[in-house]
Write a protein that holds these residues in place. Structure first.
Motif, short mmCIF file in Angstrom:
data_model
loop_
_atom_site.label_atom_id
_atom_site.label_comp_id
_atom_site.label_asym_id
_atom_site.label_seq_id
_atom_site.Cartn_x
_atom_site.Cartn_y
_atom_site.Cartn_z
N ILE A 109 -28.64 -41.99 25.71
CA ILE A 109 -27.49 -42.47 26.49
C ILE A 109 -27.97 -43.03 27.83
CG2 ILE A 109 -25.41 -41.70 27.70
CD1 ILE A 109 -25.17 -39.63 25.30
N ALA A 110 -28.83 -42.27 28.48
CA ALA A 110 -29.34 -42.70 29.78
C ALA A 110 -30.14 -44.00 29.66
CB ALA A 110 -30.21 -41.60 30.38
N GLY A 111 -30.77 -44.19 28.51
CA GLY A 111 -31.53 -45.42 28.29
C GLY A 111 -30.65 -46.62 27.98
N LEU A 112 -29.50 -46.37 27.37
CA LEU A 112 -28.61 -47.48 26.97
C LEU A 112 -27.76 -47.99 28.13
CD1 LEU A 112 -27.23 -46.22 23.53
CD2 LEU A 112 -28.90 -48.03 23.91
N ILE A 113 -27.32 -47.11 28.99
CA ILE A 113 -26.38 -47.48 30.05
C ILE A 113 -26.91 -48.61 30.95
CG2 ILE A 113 -25.38 -46.56 32.21
CD1 ILE A 113 -24.54 -44.09 30.54
N PRO A 114 -28.17 -48.58 31.37
CA PRO A 114 -28.65 -49.68 32.21
C PRO A 114 -28.77 -51.01 31.47
CG PRO A 114 -30.07 -47.76 32.40
CD PRO A 114 -29.18 -47.51 31.24
N LEU A 115 -28.70 -50.99 30.13
CA LEU A 115 -28.81 -52.23 29.36
C LEU A 115 -27.46 -52.93 29.19
CD1 LEU A 115 -31.05 -51.00 26.39
CD2 LEU A 115 -31.79 -52.16 28.46
N CYS A 116 -26.38 -52.27 29.63
CA CYS A 116 -25.04 -52.76 29.32
C CYS A 116 -24.21 -53.02 30.57
CB CYS A 116 -24.30 -51.74 28.45
SG CYS A 116 -25.16 -51.36 26.92
N ARG A 117 -23.70 -54.21 30.67
CA ARG A 117 -22.80 -54.51 31.78
C ARG A 117 -21.43 -53.86 31.56
NH1 ARG A 117 -19.81 -59.95 33.92
NH2 ARG A 117 -19.05 -58.96 35.81
N PHE A 118 -21.05 -53.74 30.29
CA PHE A 118 -19.72 -53.25 29.97
C PHE A 118 -19.79 -51.83 29.40
CE2 PHE A 118 -19.65 -57.85 29.58
CZ PHE A 118 -18.60 -58.18 30.42
N GLY A 119 -18.73 -51.09 29.67
CA GLY A 119 -18.64 -49.74 29.10
C GLY A 119 -17.30 -49.58 28.40
N PHE A 120 -17.36 -49.22 27.11
CA PHE A 120 -16.12 -48.90 26.37
C PHE A 120 -16.05 -47.39 26.27
CE2 PHE A 120 -14.22 -47.54 22.40
CZ PHE A 120 -12.99 -48.16 22.43
N HIS A 121 -15.02 -46.80 26.85
CA HIS A 121 -14.92 -45.34 26.88
C HIS A 121 -13.59 -44.91 26.28
CE1 HIS A 121 -18.44 -45.11 29.51
NE2 HIS A 121 -17.96 -46.17 30.10
N ASP A 122 -13.65 -44.19 25.16
CA ASP A 122 -12.42 -43.71 24.52
C ASP A 122 -12.24 -42.22 24.81
OD1 ASP A 122 -10.31 -42.94 22.89
OD2 ASP A 122 -10.77 -44.47 21.41
N LEU A 123 -11.21 -41.91 25.57
CA LEU A 123 -10.97 -40.51 25.95
C LEU A 123 -9.85 -39.88 25.11
CD1 LEU A 123 -11.21 -40.85 29.85
CD2 LEU A 123 -13.03 -40.50 28.20
N SER A 124 -9.70 -40.38 23.88
CA SER A 124 -8.62 -39.88 23.01
C SER A 124 -8.73 -38.40 22.70
CB SER A 124 -8.64 -40.61 21.67
OG SER A 124 -8.45 -41.96 21.84
N ARG A 125 -9.94 -37.92 22.53
CA ARG A 125 -10.11 -36.51 22.10
C ARG A 125 -10.08 -35.56 23.30
NH1 ARG A 125 -9.47 -39.04 18.12
NH2 ARG A 125 -10.70 -39.03 16.21
N ASN A 126 -8.99 -35.63 24.04
CA ASN A 126 -8.93 -34.77 25.21
C ASN A 126 -8.12 -33.48 24.94
OD1 ASN A 126 -6.14 -35.48 25.50
ND2 ASN A 126 -6.84 -37.42 26.36
N ARG A 127 -7.81 -33.30 23.69
CA ARG A 127 -7.03 -32.12 23.33
C ARG A 127 -7.53 -31.60 21.98
NH1 ARG A 127 -0.61 -32.48 23.93
NH2 ARG A 127 -1.31 -33.21 25.96
N ALA A 128 -7.65 -30.29 21.86
CA ALA A 128 -8.06 -29.72 20.57
C ALA A 128 -6.94 -29.95 19.56
CB ALA A 128 -8.32 -28.24 20.73
N SER A 129 -7.32 -30.27 18.31
CA SER A 129 -6.29 -30.59 17.31
C SER A 129 -5.73 -29.34 16.64
CB SER A 129 -6.85 -31.55 16.27
OG SER A 129 -7.96 -30.97 15.64
N LYS A 130 -6.45 -28.23 16.72
CA LYS A 130 -5.92 -26.98 16.13
C LYS A 130 -6.38 -25.78 16.97
CE LYS A 130 -9.71 -27.10 12.86
NZ LYS A 130 -10.14 -27.43 11.53
N ALA A 131 -5.71 -24.66 16.75
CA ALA A 131 -6.02 -23.46 17.53
C ALA A 131 -7.47 -23.04 17.31
CB ALA A 131 -5.07 -22.34 17.12
N GLY A 132 -8.15 -22.72 18.37
CA GLY A 132 -9.52 -22.24 18.25
C GLY A 132 -10.56 -23.35 18.34
N GLU A 133 -10.12 -24.60 18.28
CA GLU A 133 -11.07 -25.72 18.34
C GLU A 133 -11.35 -26.07 19.81
OE1 GLU A 133 -11.02 -29.61 15.68
OE2 GLU A 133 -9.85 -29.91 17.47
#
Lengths: 91, 222
Positions: B58-82
Motif C-alpha cells: 500500500i505504501a508503495g502504491l500510494i506515491p504512484l497514484c495521483r487519484f485515490g478511490f476510497h470506499d468506506l461502505s463497510r463501516n458497520r458490522a453486518s451481523k452480531a459479533g462481526e
C-alpha cells in the motif's frame, strides 16, 4: 468481441436506472427503454424475431448475463405474423 | 519510483475498497470504469508476492497514484459479533497523510496535488463513523455497480481536458459497454457460460488485462 462479429448479432437487455434498456453493441442510444425487465426482454424477442440471426443477453443489476436466448428460441416465442397471400387473377 | 509529475503518476488510481465476495460486482465495475476512462487502477490485492507485506504494498502504491478511490461502505458490522472493517479508513488516512506531508516535501515538490473520491453505500453513514471528515463531500453508490460507474465517471470528468479527450462517454455509455464486456467475458469461444465462481476467482490483474484487451479490440473495430 470476435464471437459477436462471427456469430449471431447480440442484443443486450441491461439495467437503466429504474428501468431496463434494450441495446445493440456500439450504439450510443438504446433501442427502447422499458419499466420492467420482462417488458424489455419481450421487446428484444420481437426485435430478434424480425432481425434474423440474433442472440439476446439478459443481464442482471450487477451487469452479469443471467440468461442467453438464442435467435431460434426468440423466433419460436414470437413467431412472425404470416402474410396474407392474394391470388393473382389473370385477365 | 517515478517522480510525481510523470504520466504514470497522473494516470494512477489507488483503489482502496473491501475485497470480500459481496463487493466483487462493485470492484469489477470500478476497475472497468477507471480503465475505460484512460486511467490505471492500482490495488494492493493485485500483487501476489507473499514476501511483500500488505502495508508495504500500500505504501508503495500510494506515491504512484495521483487519484485515490476510497470506499468506506463497510463501516458497520453486518451481523452480531462481526468486527467492522477498519482497513479502508486506515488506508485513506495513509493516502491523506502522503498528500499532506510527503508530496509537499523537497523530493515531491513539483507533483500535482492528489484528488480523492470517497464513496459509501448510503448517505451519512461513513461520516457518522469518521466525524473528522465532516465537510468533505462523499458520493453514494447504493451498492449499485451502475450507480458507481456514473459516480466514477463524474469524478474524472473534471480532468478530461488535460488528456485532450473531447468525446467523453457518459455514465450510461460506460455501463452499457461494461455489460457487453461481461457478456464477452462470461462466454467462452465455444459458447460455454462460465460459472459465477469461476468469474469471482479471477485475479484482479487478469481481469484488468481482459478489460484493456477488450477496450483495445473495440476501439480498433469501431
Amino acid at each position: 468481441m470476435a464471437k459477436s462479429k462471427a456469430g449471431p448479432q447480440p442484443i443486450h437487455v441491461v439495467s437503466n436506472g429504474k428501468g431496463w434498456a434494450v441495446v445493440k453493441p456500439n450504439a450510443r442510444r438504446a433501442l427502447r427503454i422499458r419499466p420492467t425487465r420482462h417488458e424489455a426482454v419481450q421487446f428484444a424477442k420481437d426485435n430478434a424475431a424480425k432481425g434474423g440471426d440474433m442472440v439476446i443477453f439478459v443481464h442482471d443489476r450487477s451487469g452479469l448475463v443471467e440468461t442467453r436466448i438464442p435467435a431460434t428460441a426468440a423466433a419460436r416465442l414470437c413467431p412472425r405474423p404470416k402474410r396474407k397471400t392474394t391470388a393473382k387473377v389473370s385477365s | 519510483m517515478p517522480p510525481p509529475e510523470t504520466k504514470d503518476y497522473r494516470q494512477g488510481v489507488f483503489i482502496n475498497c473491501p475485497y470480500d465476495k459481496d463487493y466483487i460486482p462493485l470492484l469489477r465495475a470500478v476497475l472497468f470504469a477507471v480503465i475505460r476512462l484512460g486511467y490505471r487502477p492500482e490495488t494492493a490485492a493485485e500483487r501476489l508476492d507473499c514476501k511483500e507485506v500488505r502495508l508495504d504494498k500500500i505504501a508503495g502504491l500510494i506515491p504512484l497514484c495521483r487519484f485515490g478511490f476510497h470506499d468506506l461502505s463497510r463501516n458497520r458490522a453486518s451481523k452480531a459479533g462481526e468486527y467492522y472493517r477498519m482497513n479502508m479508513p486506515f488506508e485513506l488516512g495513509i493516502d491523506w497523510a502522503w498528500e499532506c506531508y510527503a508530496r509537499k516535501s523537497v523530493e515531491y515538490g513539483k507533483g500535482l496535488p492528489k484528488k480523492f473520491l470517497i464513496v459509501e453505500s448510503t448517505g451519512r453513514s461513513a461520516k457518522a463513523a469518521i466525524s473528522d471528515l465532516d465537510g468533505s463531500d462523499f458520493q453514494v453508490h447504493d451498492d449499485s455497480p451502475e450507480e458507481l460507474i456514473t459516480v466514477v465517471r463524474d469524478f474524472f470528468y473534471e480532468y478530461r481536458h488535460g488528456d485532450g479527450r473531447d468525446d467523453y462517454p457518459d455514465g450510461h455509455d460506460i455501463w452499457r459497454e461494461y455489460n457487453e464486456f461481461l457478456a464477452d467475458l462470461q462466454f467462452t469461444k465455444d459458447g460455454r457460460m462460465r460459472k459465477q465462481a469461476e468469474l469471482d476467482r479471477m485475479i484482479i490483474a487478469e481481469f484488468c488485462d481482459k478489460v484493456r484487451e477488450w477496450i483495445g479490440t473495440r476501439s480498433k473495430a469501431g
